[in-house]
Design a protein around this motif. Structure first.
Motif, PDB file in Angstrom:
ATOM      1  N   GLN A  55       0.798  -1.266   0.063  1.00  0.00           N
ATOM      2  CA  GLN A  55      -0.023   0.075  -0.154  1.00  0.00           C
ATOM      3  C   GLN A  55       0.751   1.261  -0.052  1.00  0.00           C
ATOM      4  O   GLN A  55       1.863   1.173   0.770  1.00  0.00           O
ATOM      5  N   ASP A  56       0.541   2.078  -0.790  1.00  0.00           N
ATOM      6  CA  ASP A  56       1.171   3.453  -0.780  1.00  0.00           C
ATOM      7  C   ASP A  56       0.640   4.383   0.287  1.00  0.00           C
ATOM      8  O   ASP A  56      -0.356   3.939   1.084  1.00  0.00           O
ATOM      9  N   GLU A  57       1.158   5.591   0.516  1.00  0.00           N
ATOM     10  CA  GLU A  57       0.573   6.433   1.582  1.00  0.00           C
ATOM     11  C   GLU A  57      -0.944   6.609   1.459  1.00  0.00           C
ATOM     12  O   GLU A  57      -1.559   7.202   2.505  1.00  0.00           O
ATOM     13  N   GLU A  58      -1.493   6.602   0.327  1.00  0.00           N
ATOM     14  CA  GLU A  58      -2.628   7.269   0.169  1.00  0.00           C
ATOM     15  C   GLU A  58      -3.569   5.743   0.103  1.00  0.00           C
ATOM     16  O   GLU A  58      -5.009   5.633  -0.413  1.00  0.00           O
ATOM     17  N   LEU A  59      -3.075   4.454   0.502  1.00  0.00           N
ATOM     18  CA  LEU A  59      -3.985   3.045   0.665  1.00  0.00           C
ATOM     19  C   LEU A  59      -4.134   2.539  -0.648  1.00  0.00           C
ATOM     20  O   LEU A  59      -4.778   1.509  -0.962  1.00  0.00           O
ATOM     21  N   ARG A  60      -3.443   3.002  -1.769  1.00  0.00           N
ATOM     22  CA  ARG A  60      -3.400   2.480  -3.182  1.00  0.00           C
ATOM     23  C   ARG A  60      -2.606   1.360  -3.084  1.00  0.00           C
ATOM     24  O   ARG A  60      -1.500   1.176  -2.583  1.00  0.00           O
ATOM     25  N   ILE A  61      -2.865   0.235  -3.956  1.00  0.00           N
ATOM     26  CA  ILE A  61      -1.982  -0.856  -3.891  1.00  0.00           C
ATOM     27  C   ILE A  61      -1.140  -0.908  -5.238  1.00  0.00           C
ATOM     28  O   ILE A  61      -1.735  -0.634  -6.455  1.00  0.00           O
ATOM     29  N   HIS A  62       0.120  -1.415  -4.887  1.00  0.00           N
ATOM     30  CA  HIS A  62       0.968  -1.519  -6.104  1.00  0.00           C
ATOM     31  C   HIS A  62       1.823  -2.863  -6.055  1.00  0.00           C
ATOM     32  O   HIS A  62       1.972  -3.342  -4.827  1.00  0.00           O
ATOM     33  N   PRO A  63       2.222  -3.580  -7.127  1.00  0.00           N
ATOM     34  CA  PRO A  63       3.098  -4.609  -6.875  1.00  0.00           C
ATOM     35  C   PRO A  63       4.573  -4.100  -6.098  1.00  0.00           C
ATOM     36  O   PRO A  63       5.103  -3.215  -6.296  1.00  0.00           O
ATOM     37  N   GLN A  64       4.763  -5.199  -5.530  1.00  0.00           N
ATOM     38  CA  GLN A  64       6.389  -5.067  -4.852  1.00  0.00           C
ATOM     39  C   GLN A  64       7.274  -6.049  -5.189  1.00  0.00           C
ATOM     40  O   GLN A  64       8.182  -5.832  -5.820  1.00  0.00           O
ATOM     41  N   MET A  65       7.176  -7.346  -4.623  1.00  0.00           N
ATOM     42  CA  MET A  65       8.131  -8.272  -5.426  1.00  0.00           C
ATOM     43  C   MET A  65       7.224  -8.989  -6.761  1.00  0.00           C
ATOM     44  O   MET A  65       8.284  -9.513  -7.218  1.00  0.00           O
ATOM     45  N   VAL A  66       6.240  -8.435  -7.026  1.00  0.00           N
ATOM     46  CA  VAL A  66       5.621  -8.784  -8.202  1.00  0.00           C
ATOM     47  C   VAL A  66       6.062  -8.110  -9.466  1.00  0.00           C
ATOM     48  O   VAL A  66       6.103  -7.047  -9.419  1.00  0.00           O
ATOM     49  N   GLU A  67       6.606  -9.062 -10.441  1.00  0.00           N
ATOM     50  CA  GLU A  67       6.638  -8.190 -11.748  1.00  0.00           C
ATOM     51  C   GLU A  67       5.473  -8.072 -12.349  1.00  0.00           C
ATOM     52  O   GLU A  67       5.336  -6.701 -13.219  1.00  0.00           O
ATOM     53  N   ARG A  68       4.672  -8.828 -12.284  1.00  0.00           N
ATOM     54  CA  ARG A  68       3.113  -8.923 -13.289  1.00  0.00           C
ATOM     55  C   ARG A  68       2.467  -9.880 -12.966  1.00  0.00           C
ATOM     56  O   ARG A  68       2.835 -10.789 -12.166  1.00  0.00           O
ATOM     57  N   ASP A  69       1.013  -9.731 -12.997  1.00  0.00           N
ATOM     58  CA  ASP A  69       0.097 -10.659 -12.670  1.00  0.00           C
ATOM     59  C   ASP A  69      -0.952 -10.553 -14.018  1.00  0.00           C
ATOM     60  O   ASP A  69      -1.306  -9.353 -14.277  1.00  0.00           O
ATOM     61  N   GLU A  70      -1.573 -11.663 -13.835  1.00  0.00           N
ATOM     62  CA  GLU A  70      -2.733 -11.810 -14.971  1.00  0.00           C
ATOM     63  C   GLU A  70      -3.792 -12.487 -14.455  1.00  0.00           C
ATOM     64  O   GLU A  70      -3.659 -13.281 -13.739  1.00  0.00           O
ATOM     65  N   VAL A  71      -4.929 -12.010 -14.608  1.00  0.00           N
ATOM     66  CA  VAL A  71      -6.262 -12.299 -14.249  1.00  0.00           C
ATOM     67  C   VAL A  71      -7.248 -12.953 -15.150  1.00  0.00           C
ATOM     68  O   VAL A  71      -6.947 -12.111 -16.147  1.00  0.00           O
ATOM     69  N   SER A  72      -7.656 -14.226 -15.006  1.00  0.00           N
ATOM     70  CA  SER A  72      -8.528 -14.742 -15.947  1.00  0.00           C
ATOM     71  C   SER A  72      -9.946 -13.950 -16.042  1.00  0.00           C
ATOM     72  O   SER A  72      -9.988 -13.249 -15.543  1.00  0.00           O
ATOM     73  N   SER A  73     -10.495 -14.037 -17.243  1.00  0.00           N
ATOM     74  CA  SER A  73     -11.695 -13.328 -17.542  1.00  0.00           C
ATOM     75  C   SER A  73     -13.007 -13.692 -16.593  1.00  0.00           C
ATOM     76  O   SER A  73     -13.729 -12.593 -16.169  1.00  0.00           O
ATOM     77  N   THR A 130       7.007 -18.190 -11.099  1.00  0.00           N
ATOM     78  CA  THR A 130       5.648 -17.699 -11.526  1.00  0.00           C
ATOM     79  C   THR A 130       4.848 -18.943 -10.760  1.00  0.00           C
ATOM     80  O   THR A 130       5.221 -19.993 -10.570  1.00  0.00           O
ATOM     81  N   PHE A 131       3.709 -18.507 -10.102  1.00  0.00           N
ATOM     82  CA  PHE A 131       2.861 -19.331  -9.555  1.00  0.00           C
ATOM     83  C   PHE A 131       1.370 -19.009  -9.928  1.00  0.00           C
ATOM     84  O   PHE A 131       0.980 -17.908 -10.200  1.00  0.00           O
ATOM     85  N   ARG A 132       0.461 -19.920  -9.465  1.00  0.00           N
ATOM     86  CA  ARG A 132      -1.014 -19.533  -9.926  1.00  0.00           C
ATOM     87  C   ARG A 132      -1.849 -19.639  -8.718  1.00  0.00           C
ATOM     88  O   ARG A 132      -1.511 -20.861  -7.949  1.00  0.00           O
ATOM     89  N   ILE A 133      -2.696 -18.920  -8.463  1.00  0.00           N
ATOM     90  CA  ILE A 133      -3.841 -18.926  -7.531  1.00  0.00           C
ATOM     91  C   ILE A 133      -5.338 -19.393  -8.093  1.00  0.00           C
ATOM     92  O   ILE A 133      -5.528 -18.556  -8.996  1.00  0.00           O
ATOM     93  N   ARG A 134      -5.731 -20.366  -7.883  1.00  0.00           N
ATOM     94  CA  ARG A 134      -7.223 -20.968  -8.213  1.00  0.00           C
ATOM     95  C   ARG A 134      -8.109 -20.580  -7.309  1.00  0.00           C
ATOM     96  O   ARG A 134      -8.118 -21.077  -5.996  1.00  0.00           O
ATOM     97  N   LEU A 135      -8.897 -19.754  -7.693  1.00  0.00           N
ATOM     98  CA  LEU A 135     -10.181 -19.752  -6.636  1.00  0.00           C
ATOM     99  C   LEU A 135     -11.259 -20.228  -6.917  1.00  0.00           C
ATOM    100  O   LEU A 135     -11.911 -20.488  -8.133  1.00  0.00           O
ATOM    101  N   LYS A 136     -12.214 -20.334  -6.015  1.00  0.00           N
ATOM    102  CA  LYS A 136     -13.527 -20.849  -5.644  1.00  0.00           C
ATOM    103  C   LYS A 136     -14.496 -19.598  -6.518  1.00  0.00           C
ATOM    104  O   LYS A 136     -15.485 -20.086  -7.072  1.00  0.00           O
ATOM    105  N   ARG A 137     -14.228 -18.546  -5.852  1.00  0.00           N
ATOM    106  CA  ARG A 137     -15.156 -17.302  -6.302  1.00  0.00           C
ATOM    107  C   ARG A 137     -14.113 -16.192  -6.285  1.00  0.00           C
ATOM    108  O   ARG A 137     -13.147 -16.122  -5.615  1.00  0.00           O
ATOM    109  N   ALA A 138     -14.506 -15.081  -6.960  1.00  0.00           N
ATOM    110  CA  ALA A 138     -13.591 -13.942  -7.217  1.00  0.00           C
ATOM    111  C   ALA A 138     -13.613 -13.392  -5.813  1.00  0.00           C
ATOM    112  O   ALA A 138     -14.257 -13.250  -4.892  1.00  0.00           O
ATOM    113  N   PHE A 139     -12.351 -12.899  -5.525  1.00  0.00           N
ATOM    114  CA  PHE A 139     -11.764 -12.361  -4.331  1.00  0.00           C
ATOM    115  C   PHE A 139     -10.809 -11.256  -4.700  1.00  0.00           C
ATOM    116  O   PHE A 139      -9.917 -11.667  -5.641  1.00  0.00           O
ATOM    117  N   PRO A 140     -10.573 -10.128  -3.880  1.00  0.00           N
ATOM    118  CA  PRO A 140      -9.766  -9.222  -3.912  1.00  0.00           C
ATOM    119  C   PRO A 140      -8.446  -9.435  -3.540  1.00  0.00           C
ATOM    120  O   PRO A 140      -7.959  -9.036  -2.681  1.00  0.00           O
TER     121      PRO A 140
END
Length: 517
Positions: A55-73, A130-140
């Motif tokens: 989180q930055d000082e305004e509570l916005r979220i940024h990647p830190q250790m992450v280079e990129r993420d991809e989210v399925s449709s 690279t790793f993958r997280i598979r969810l049962k339902r959408a989650f933040p």
């Protein structure tokens, strides 16, 4: 006070500008930052370890250790790739095996992690980065993995993440910007950290826990000092450079002293509240909890606890006034003290004068004076208050006891918590009413509020989320899992040859980017 650093040994042989000497708000009560802990443990965690997002000082979220993420449709599959060159302090590379083991550990210890775990179908490596997280339902996912308001989702080596509870023998090997110097650790006296030259900062400017974490001072020492007056004397004598978590009375005394600055380092205030124990009478009844809220007048607590108006603010929001979610819906009946209505509700609850154990500690002064005022207010409303005075460590231990109040448990305690965790229902421990006594001490239980929290977390549409938040706020003010007393700044004091502070979104002080002249 003199001779604080007389036993500093090799540290004293270095140039003074190469050492930042800090006295923390308290001793580090555990070296495991992934579960419930004090602020000092979380400061340690953010220095030694790193996180996937920040989180930055305004509570916005940024990647830190992450280079990129991809989210399925369908938002059910997250594919996350780490930055190149991430390394632990022992030189070994950070791999997805370390990440997955660390996240599994965190999911078993923290309120946000446990919430996320309910929706995780699987976590699996694709390759070393690279790793993958598979969810049962959408989650933040990003919001959860950037949490800094409770247990930290930092990345440990797989061997520590999989080894169960931390012990005295646990190696404190992270991949963060600071390395813990284990052979200079003196329990209850001193902790030493050195710049980790193998750390690869991001290229962005620093903001909160996001951006480039550049350590500009080679060595940082935490000196555990016994009381606020000793800390203030050491700062004025130049024996330390920075006081973390300055008590408000000491802040008032040091304000304006030559060569010293007293200020907050975050724009987010921190909720200040009274927590009832919902497991036992009378506070297993909502009427008794509502009576608590009607017995208090927030401006009185701000006046006695925080000395100056700018250091404490009345607030009638479960989600931090001034934050993106700082709504006050449902608070209308509780904005003024109403002792007559408090007495009526208390009688309706079935309360008949049984002793009410209010934990209190003047070791944390703003809590201690608020406890004394609360005892007075609640007696006027008809409660038979028994103040259980202790040191802060004993209070912290007792508030986690599920024993009955007359057998080492409690009915009430007062404390504060980081605003960065409370602004969102996902990480808000004081508004979490999940039944089963696995939530924050006090163990509030209300299925309707829990259902609304769950609905909010899983709603992707922001307009609909806001509607849910309004309903959740109204429900929380009705069932009253926590009595909001207001909110407070976190104050710090430092010598004026220190500069470069990064504003934190939470109670966790940030020590990268600081320079010393």
């Amino acid at each position: 006070m003199t001779g604080l650093l007389a036993s500093g040994g090799a540290a004293l042989a270095q140039s003074d500008t190469s050492i930042l000497r800090v006295t923390p708000g308290s001793d580090v009560n555990t070296f495991d930052p992934t579960g419930p802990a004090g602020t000092a443990a979380y400061i340690h965690g953010m220095m030694v370890y790193d996180a996937l997002y920040g989180q930055d000082e305004e509570l916005r979220i940024h990647p830190q250790m992450v280079e990129r993420d991809e989210v399925s449709s369908d938002s059910l599959t997250w594919t996350i790739t780490l930055r190149e060159g991430l390394a632990f302090h022992d030189g070994s590379p950070v791999t997805t095996a370390d990440v997955i083991a660390s996240l599994r550990r965190w999911m078993g210890l923290d309120v946000v992690g446990r919430t996320m775990a309910l929706d995780v179908e699987a976590m699996e490596p694709v390759d070393a980065r690279t790793f993958r997280i598979r969810l049962k339902r959408a989650f933040p996912v990003r919001a959860a993995l950037a949490n800094s308001g409770s247990g930290l989702p930092v990345i440990l080596r797989e061997r520590e993440a999989s080894a169960g509870p931390f012990t005295r023998g646990t190696e404190l090997i992270g991949s963060g910007p600071f390395r813990f110097v284990a052979n200079e650790f003196r329990p209850g006296d001193r902790l030493v950290y050195e710049r980790f030259d193998g750390y690869r900062p991001r290229v962005e400017p620093p903001s909160g826990f996001a951006g480039g974490k550049v350590v500009r001072i080679p060595r940082l020492e935490f000196h555990i000092l016994p009381d606020a007056s000793t800390k203030a004397a050491a700062l004025q004598a130049g024996e330390i450079d920075f006081i973390d978590q300055v008590p408000f009375d000491q802040a008032e005394a040091m304000q304006g002293r030559r060569g010293i600055t007293v200020a907050a380092l975050s724009r987010i205030y921190n909720p200040f509240f009274m927590r009832p124990n919902s497991l036992y009478p009378p506070f297993n009844n909502a009427d008794a909890r509502r009576a608590l809220a009607l017995a208090i007048h927030q401006p009185d607590y701000m006046a006695v606890s925080f000395v100056r108006p700018e250091w404490g603010q009345p607030c009638h929001s479960f989600f931090v006034c001034g934050s993106p979610n700082g709504i006050t819906t449902g608070s209308e009946p509780y904005r003024q003290q109403n002792l007559a209505e408090a007495r009526r509700l208390l009688e309706r609850s079935g309360y008949r004068g049984e002793p009410i154990v209010l934990l209190n500690s003047r070791e944390t002064l703003f809590v201690g004076v608020a406890g004394e005022l609360a005892a007075q207010n609640l007696r006027e409303a008809g409660f038979n208050i028994v103040l259980a005075e202790s040191d802060w460590g004993t209070l912290m231990a007792r508030r986690n006891s599920r024993n009955p109040p007359d057998r080492g448990g409690f009915n009430l305690f007062i404390t504060s918590i980081s605003g960065s965790g409370v602004y969102s229902p996902l990480s808000n421990s004081i508004a979490d009413t999940t039944c089963g006594a696995r939530n924050f001490a006090g163990w509030a239980c209300d299925e309707e509020a829990a259902r609304l929290r769950d609905e909010y977390i899983h709603e992707p549409d922001e307009a609909k989320q806001r509607e849910i938040l309004e309903r959740l706020s109204r429900r929380l003010w009705d069932v009253m899992p926590t009595v909001i007393l207001g909110q407070r700044a976190q104050l710090y004091a430092w010598r004026n040859n220190i500069s470069g502070f990064v504003r934190s979104p939470s109670l966790i002080t940030i020590f990268w980017n600081i320079e010393k002249r």
